[in-house]
Motif scaffolding. Sequence first.
Motif, mmCIF file in Angstrom:
data_model
loop_
_atom_site.group_PDB
_atom_site.id
_atom_site.type_symbol
_atom_site.label_atom_id
_atom_site.label_comp_id
_atom_site.label_asym_id
_atom_site.label_seq_id
_atom_site.Cartn_x
_atom_site.Cartn_y
_atom_site.Cartn_z
ATOM 1 N N ILE A 92 0.839 -1.201 0.000
ATOM 2 C CA ILE A 92 0.000 0.000 0.000
ATOM 3 C C ILE A 92 0.873 1.250 0.000
ATOM 4 O O ILE A 92 0.542 2.244 -0.649
ATOM 5 N N ASP A 93 1.990 1.219 0.709
ATOM 6 C CA ASP A 93 2.878 2.379 0.755
ATOM 7 C C ASP A 93 3.433 2.720 -0.626
ATOM 8 O O ASP A 93 3.523 3.895 -0.993
ATOM 9 N N GLN A 94 3.806 1.713 -1.398
ATOM 10 C CA GLN A 94 4.278 1.947 -2.765
ATOM 11 C C GLN A 94 3.164 2.575 -3.606
ATOM 12 O O GLN A 94 3.390 3.512 -4.369
ATOM 13 N N LEU A 95 1.969 2.038 -3.443
ATOM 14 C CA LEU A 95 0.826 2.546 -4.205
ATOM 15 C C LEU A 95 0.512 3.982 -3.815
ATOM 16 O O LEU A 95 0.217 4.807 -4.677
ATOM 17 N N GLU A 96 0.607 4.279 -2.541
ATOM 18 C CA GLU A 96 0.322 5.638 -2.069
ATOM 19 C C GLU A 96 1.246 6.661 -2.735
ATOM 20 O O GLU A 96 0.786 7.714 -3.191
ATOM 21 N N LYS A 97 2.527 6.371 -2.836
ATOM 22 C CA LYS A 97 3.484 7.291 -3.471
ATOM 23 C C LYS A 97 3.151 7.500 -4.940
ATOM 24 O O LYS A 97 3.182 8.621 -5.446
ATOM 25 N N LEU A 98 2.806 6.424 -5.614
ATOM 26 C CA LEU A 98 2.478 6.523 -7.027
ATOM 27 C C LEU A 98 1.195 7.330 -7.243
ATOM 28 O O LEU A 98 1.145 8.203 -8.117
ATOM 29 N N ILE A 99 0.184 7.074 -6.438
ATOM 30 C CA ILE A 99 -1.082 7.816 -6.565
ATOM 31 C C ILE A 99 -0.857 9.294 -6.275
ATOM 32 O O ILE A 99 -1.386 10.154 -6.986
ATOM 33 N N ALA A 100 -0.063 9.604 -5.261
ATOM 34 C CA ALA A 100 0.206 11.008 -4.929
ATOM 35 C C ALA A 100 0.860 11.727 -6.106
ATOM 36 O O ALA A 100 0.457 12.832 -6.476
ATOM 37 N N GLY A 101 1.839 11.080 -6.726
ATOM 38 C CA GLY A 101 2.514 11.693 -7.874
ATOM 39 C C GLY A 101 1.580 11.903 -9.052
ATOM 40 O O GLY A 101 1.583 12.964 -9.689
ATOM 41 N N LEU A 102 0.757 10.905 -9.339
ATOM 42 C CA LEU A 102 -0.179 11.000 -10.467
ATOM 43 C C LEU A 102 -1.260 12.044 -10.197
ATOM 44 O O LEU A 102 -1.639 12.804 -11.088
ATOM 45 N N THR A 103 -1.725 12.103 -8.968
ATOM 46 C CA THR A 103 -2.753 13.086 -8.603
ATOM 47 C C THR A 103 -2.214 14.512 -8.732
ATOM 48 O O THR A 103 -2.880 15.384 -9.298
ATOM 49 N N LEU A 104 -1.025 14.731 -8.217
ATOM 50 C CA LEU A 104 -0.425 16.074 -8.315
ATOM 51 C C LEU A 104 -0.191 16.464 -9.769
ATOM 52 O O LEU A 104 -0.462 17.603 -10.166
ATOM 53 N N PHE A 105 0.292 15.521 -10.570
ATOM 54 C CA PHE A 105 0.516 15.806 -11.986
ATOM 55 C C PHE A 105 -0.797 16.160 -12.682
ATOM 56 O O PHE A 105 -0.872 17.148 -13.424
ATOM 57 N N SER A 106 -1.851 15.380 -12.444
ATOM 58 C CA SER A 106 -3.130 15.668 -13.104
ATOM 59 C C SER A 106 -3.700 17.008 -12.641
ATOM 60 O O SER A 106 -4.285 17.738 -13.437
ATOM 61 N N ASN A 107 -3.498 17.341 -11.387
ATOM 62 C CA ASN A 107 -3.932 18.662 -10.900
ATOM 63 C C ASN A 107 -3.166 19.779 -11.586
ATOM 64 O O ASN A 107 -3.730 20.830 -11.881
ATOM 65 N N SER A 108 -1.891 19.552 -11.824
ATOM 66 C CA SER A 108 -1.086 20.606 -12.443
ATOM 67 C C SER A 108 -1.567 20.923 -13.856
ATOM 68 O O SER A 108 -1.495 22.072 -14.291
ATOM 69 N N ILE A 109 -2.068 19.924 -14.555
ATOM 70 C CA ILE A 109 -2.584 20.166 -15.913
ATOM 71 C C ILE A 109 -3.788 21.094 -15.842
ATOM 72 O O ILE A 109 -3.919 22.015 -16.649
ATOM 73 N N ILE A 110 -4.625 20.872 -14.871
ATOM 74 C CA ILE A 110 -5.804 21.722 -14.714
ATOM 75 C C ILE A 110 -5.396 23.152 -14.383
ATOM 76 O O ILE A 110 -6.043 24.102 -14.799
ATOM 77 N N SER A 111 -4.248 23.320 -13.714
ATOM 78 C CA SER A 111 -3.754 24.667 -13.397
ATOM 79 C C SER A 111 -3.245 25.398 -14.637
ATOM 80 O O SER A 111 -3.191 26.621 -14.646
ATOM 81 N N LYS A 112 -2.822 24.647 -15.648
ATOM 82 C CA LYS A 112 -2.272 25.181 -16.895
ATOM 83 C C LYS A 112 -0.961 25.938 -16.695
ATOM 84 O O LYS A 112 -0.526 26.681 -17.567
ATOM 85 N N ASN A 113 -0.310 25.761 -15.579
ATOM 86 C CA ASN A 113 0.964 26.401 -15.308
ATOM 87 C C ASN A 113 2.077 25.471 -15.796
ATOM 88 O O ASN A 113 2.327 24.419 -15.204
ATOM 89 N N VAL A 114 2.749 25.867 -16.866
ATOM 90 C CA VAL A 114 3.729 25.008 -17.525
ATOM 91 C C VAL A 114 4.887 24.647 -16.588
ATOM 92 O O VAL A 114 5.350 23.509 -16.576
ATOM 93 N N ARG A 115 5.361 25.583 -15.801
ATOM 94 C CA ARG A 115 6.456 25.292 -14.871
ATOM 95 C C ARG A 115 6.026 24.244 -13.846
ATOM 96 O O ARG A 115 6.784 23.338 -13.515
ATOM 97 N N THR A 116 4.810 24.369 -13.353
ATOM 98 C CA THR A 116 4.301 23.409 -12.381
ATOM 99 C C THR A 116 4.102 22.039 -13.025
ATOM 100 O O THR A 116 4.463 21.012 -12.436
ATOM 101 N N ILE A 117 3.547 22.018 -14.224
ATOM 102 C CA ILE A 117 3.352 20.760 -14.952
ATOM 103 C C ILE A 117 4.697 20.059 -15.145
ATOM 104 O O ILE A 117 4.836 18.864 -14.866
ATOM 105 N N SER A 118 5.690 20.806 -15.605
ATOM 106 C CA SER A 118 7.018 20.222 -15.845
ATOM 107 C C SER A 118 7.628 19.673 -14.560
ATOM 108 O O SER A 118 8.159 18.560 -14.540
ATOM 109 N N PHE A 119 7.543 20.448 -13.493
ATOM 110 C CA PHE A 119 8.107 20.026 -12.219
ATOM 111 C C PHE A 119 7.421 18.753 -11.702
ATOM 112 O O PHE A 119 8.085 17.793 -11.317
ATOM 113 N N LEU A 120 6.093 18.750 -11.706
ATOM 114 C CA LEU A 120 5.371 17.608 -11.151
ATOM 115 C C LEU A 120 5.462 16.374 -12.049
ATOM 116 O O LEU A 120 5.427 15.249 -11.557
#
Length: 135
Positions: free
Chosen positions: A98-126
């Motif tokens: 579950i811990d491995q899955l939690e890290k992966l979900i957190a990364g994917l969630t943050l990345f998908s949120n960054s797309i909605i923000s439309k901030n290119v620097r944030t998208i690239s970083f995440l």
Amino acid sequence: MIAEHKNFALSTEGNVQELAQRITALAHEIHTTLRRLSVSNNPLVYALLTEEYALNARAHILFFDSKRFVISDWHFEHDELLNFLSALGEKLKNIETIDQLEKLIAGLTLFSNSIISKNVRTISFLFKELRDVVS
């Protein structure tokens, strides 16, 4: 100078929709992985299930409102992004804790949120952070 013929991720409505479909497929794979790992009564499973639902919601927002999320200045190849997300789906099948899955979900969630923000620097970083989590 960036060549005009490049097919950059998020540069067209179709690319945004294809990304959204890939995120939806990953959310389904997350659900399958959660079911596989939830034999233990870990309370984190419920929290991750909630994140999976949120990921699905974000994917639907991206898909059905794709015109609003077209970003022409994120210079990352569309096919490379899709290939990475496909590899991420395969990695989900091999997650053992579950811990491995939690890290992966957190990364994917943050990345998908960054797309909605439309901030290119944030998208690239995440996106870089997501790639680091997966590798």
